[in-house]
Enzyme design. Structure first.
Site, mmCIF file in Angstrom:
data_model
loop_
_atom_site.group_PDB
_atom_site.id
_atom_site.type_symbol
_atom_site.label_atom_id
_atom_site.label_comp_id
_atom_site.label_asym_id
_atom_site.label_seq_id
_atom_site.Cartn_x
_atom_site.Cartn_y
_atom_site.Cartn_z
ATOM 1 N N ASP A 21 6.571 9.430 -0.714
ATOM 2 C CA ASP A 21 7.333 8.223 -1.052
ATOM 3 C C ASP A 21 8.658 8.194 -0.289
ATOM 4 O OD1 ASP A 21 7.911 5.874 -2.334
ATOM 5 O OD2 ASP A 21 8.291 6.774 -4.301
ATOM 6 N N GLY A 22 9.136 6.978 -0.020
ATOM 7 C CA GLY A 22 10.470 6.819 0.558
ATOM 8 C C GLY A 22 10.487 6.371 2.008
ATOM 9 N N ASN A 23 9.321 6.046 2.551
ATOM 10 C CA ASN A 23 9.286 5.596 3.951
ATOM 11 C C ASN A 23 10.106 4.317 4.151
ATOM 12 O OD1 ASN A 23 7.466 7.645 4.352
ATOM 13 N ND2 ASN A 23 5.668 6.327 4.403
ATOM 14 N N THR A 67 -4.218 1.610 -4.935
ATOM 15 C CA THR A 67 -4.844 0.323 -5.277
ATOM 16 C C THR A 67 -3.772 -0.747 -5.499
ATOM 17 O OG1 THR A 67 -4.998 1.188 -7.537
ATOM 18 C CG2 THR A 67 -7.008 1.208 -6.248
ATOM 19 N N ASN A 69 -1.044 -0.950 -3.609
ATOM 20 C CA ASN A 69 -0.386 -1.266 -2.337
ATOM 21 C C ASN A 69 -0.886 -2.569 -1.695
ATOM 22 O OD1 ASN A 69 0.073 2.206 -1.227
ATOM 23 N ND2 ASN A 69 1.463 0.852 -2.351
ATOM 24 N N ARG A 72 1.592 -5.491 -1.351
ATOM 25 C CA ARG A 72 2.670 -5.540 -0.357
ATOM 26 C C ARG A 72 2.406 -6.688 0.629
ATOM 27 N NH1 ARG A 72 5.015 0.489 0.549
ATOM 28 N NH2 ARG A 72 5.169 0.915 -1.672
ATOM 29 N N ARG A 197 7.814 9.504 -11.236
ATOM 30 C CA ARG A 197 6.684 8.875 -11.933
ATOM 31 C C ARG A 197 5.391 9.404 -11.336
ATOM 32 N NH1 ARG A 197 9.828 4.886 -10.269
ATOM 33 N NH2 ARG A 197 8.472 4.329 -8.535
ATOM 34 N N THR A 198 4.297 9.262 -12.118
ATOM 35 C CA THR A 198 3.006 9.700 -11.573
ATOM 36 C C THR A 198 2.339 8.575 -10.776
ATOM 37 O OG1 THR A 198 1.895 9.078 -13.620
ATOM 38 C CG2 THR A 198 2.583 11.344 -13.434
ATOM 39 N N GLU A 210 1.784 21.357 -12.389
ATOM 40 C CA GLU A 210 3.243 21.396 -12.326
ATOM 41 C C GLU A 210 3.693 20.250 -11.408
ATOM 42 O OE1 GLU A 210 5.450 23.366 -13.809
ATOM 43 O OE2 GLU A 210 3.926 24.567 -14.819
HETATM 44 C C1 FPP Z 1 5.295 5.186 0.281
HETATM 45 O O1 FPP Z 1 6.569 4.845 0.799
HETATM 46 C C2 FPP Z 1 4.334 5.409 1.366
HETATM 47 C C3 FPP Z 1 3.207 4.676 1.576
HETATM 48 C C4 FPP Z 1 2.805 3.516 0.765
HETATM 49 C C5 FPP Z 1 2.309 4.971 2.706
HETATM 50 C C6 FPP Z 1 2.171 6.418 3.064
HETATM 51 C C7 FPP Z 1 1.938 6.521 4.519
HETATM 52 C C8 FPP Z 1 2.454 7.478 5.304
HETATM 53 C C9 FPP Z 1 3.274 8.612 4.826
HETATM 54 C C10 FPP Z 1 2.216 7.381 6.740
HETATM 55 C C11 FPP Z 1 1.504 8.548 7.342
HETATM 56 C C12 FPP Z 1 0.192 8.832 6.824
HETATM 57 C C13 FPP Z 1 -1.012 8.173 6.861
HETATM 58 C C14 FPP Z 1 -2.224 8.924 6.539
HETATM 59 C C15 FPP Z 1 -1.251 6.759 7.207
HETATM 60 P P1 FPP Z 1 7.189 3.443 0.387
HETATM 61 O O2 FPP Z 1 6.776 2.439 1.411
HETATM 62 O O3 FPP Z 1 6.788 3.122 -1.017
HETATM 63 O O4 FPP Z 1 8.723 3.729 0.476
HETATM 64 P P2 FPP Z 1 9.870 3.046 -0.411
HETATM 65 O O5 FPP Z 1 9.602 3.463 -1.846
HETATM 66 O O6 FPP Z 1 11.125 3.649 0.149
HETATM 67 O O7 FPP Z 1 9.781 1.574 -0.197
#
Ligand code: FPP
Length: 253
Positions: A21-23, A67, A69, A72, A197-198, A210
């Site tokens: 999370d956090g991208n 499911t 996502n 978005r 959160r889960t 854990e």
């Molecule tokens: C959650 O961050 C991340 C995702 C919904 C996608 C996960 C994808 C990757 C880590 C990319 C690399 C891997 C693969 C296999 C494609 P967020 O978008 O919810 O971040 P935010 O909470 O800061 O908005």
């Protein structure tokens, strides 16, 4: 000395599951588009694969698309689909060379998933199917409630056909109808970015896991952060392991 021997004997987790999370926040903080945050998450993920192999972790499960996502915006969803295709094309040989078996878990019957992605998933699973060093599970179009509902439906069909007695249904029956019945339950679930959160992740499987929550945003996560999370897990195990093992043996858990 006896205690030191016990400390040394805490095994690494066999199965680590991660919510990456956090991208989006990582990208926003740099004035970039959210999708660039996902792209920055790829090297983090592969550094973690190397770290997991070094630590002797046997199963690594990562949440790549939930499911939820699909809600978005269309551009981000389409980016994530294309990104998964690209990633499998670019990385499958590397994973194969590392001895990693690739598995996908989730609802792959969903018609919104592009056919080309389903083909790449099948290719990667086929290419790596005999690898034994580590299994990497991509939780894709995955939701824990949907997984349990699908399992219940499959069991109900067997009951309706007279193949299963309702009174014989137990936890093993349900676990045997999940997406990957051979996957061991995760010992450790890590969620990055400070959220605690889960989020519908491995609801059944993580019943006794854990949890370690770290403030690090996913693109900044790496093998060193993984090792720190594993160490936190091992410290908890070494303080509480005896009592937990005892209560499980007693049937309580
Ligand atoms: C959650 O961050 C991340 C995702 C919904 C996608 C996960 C994808 C990757 C880590 C990319 C690399 C891997 C693969 C296999 C494609 P967020 O978008 O919810 O971040 P935010 O909470 O800061 O908005």
């Amino acid at each position: 000395m006896a205690e030191v021997a016990h400390l040394d004997s805490v095994a690494p987790p066999r199965h680590v599951a991660i919510i990456m999370d956090g991208n989006g926040r990582w990208a926003n903080a740099r004035g970039l588009h959210r999708t660039q945050g996902h792209a920055a998450g790829e090297p983090a993920l592969f550094d973690v694969v190397h770290g997991a192999l070094d630590l002797g972790i046997e199963w690594l499960t990562v949440y790549t698309f939930s499911t939820e996502n699909w809600s978005r915006d269309e551009y981000e969803v389409s980016f994530l689909m294309d990104f998964n295709v690209d990633l499998l094309e670019r990385r499958r040989n590397e994973l194969d060379d590392l001895g990693v078996r690739v598995k996908f878990m989730g609802d792959l019957s969903d018609e919104r998933i592009p056919p080309v992605l389903l083909e790449r998933i099948a290719d990667a699973e086929e290419l790596t199917k005999d690898n034994t060093r580590m299994t990497m599970v991509f939780a894709f179009n995955y939701g824990g409630r949907t997984e349990i509902i699908d399992a219940v439906r499959a069991i109900a069909e067997k009951v309706a056909a007279g193949a299963v007695e309702p009174a014989a249904i137990d936890a093993h029956t349900l676990a045997g109808h999940l997406y990957l019945p051979d996957m061991p339950d995760p010992d450790l679930v890590i969620r990055t970015s400070g959220e605690q959160r889960t989020s519908n992740y491995l609801l059944w499987e993580a019943a006794y896991s854990e949890y370690v929550f770290t403030p690090v945003l996913w693109p900044d996560f790496d093998r060193h952060e993984l090792a720190r999370c594993v160490q936190e897990y091992q410290e908890r195990e070494r303080r509480f392991g005896g009592a937990i093992d005892g209560s499980l043996e007693g049937g309580g858990g």
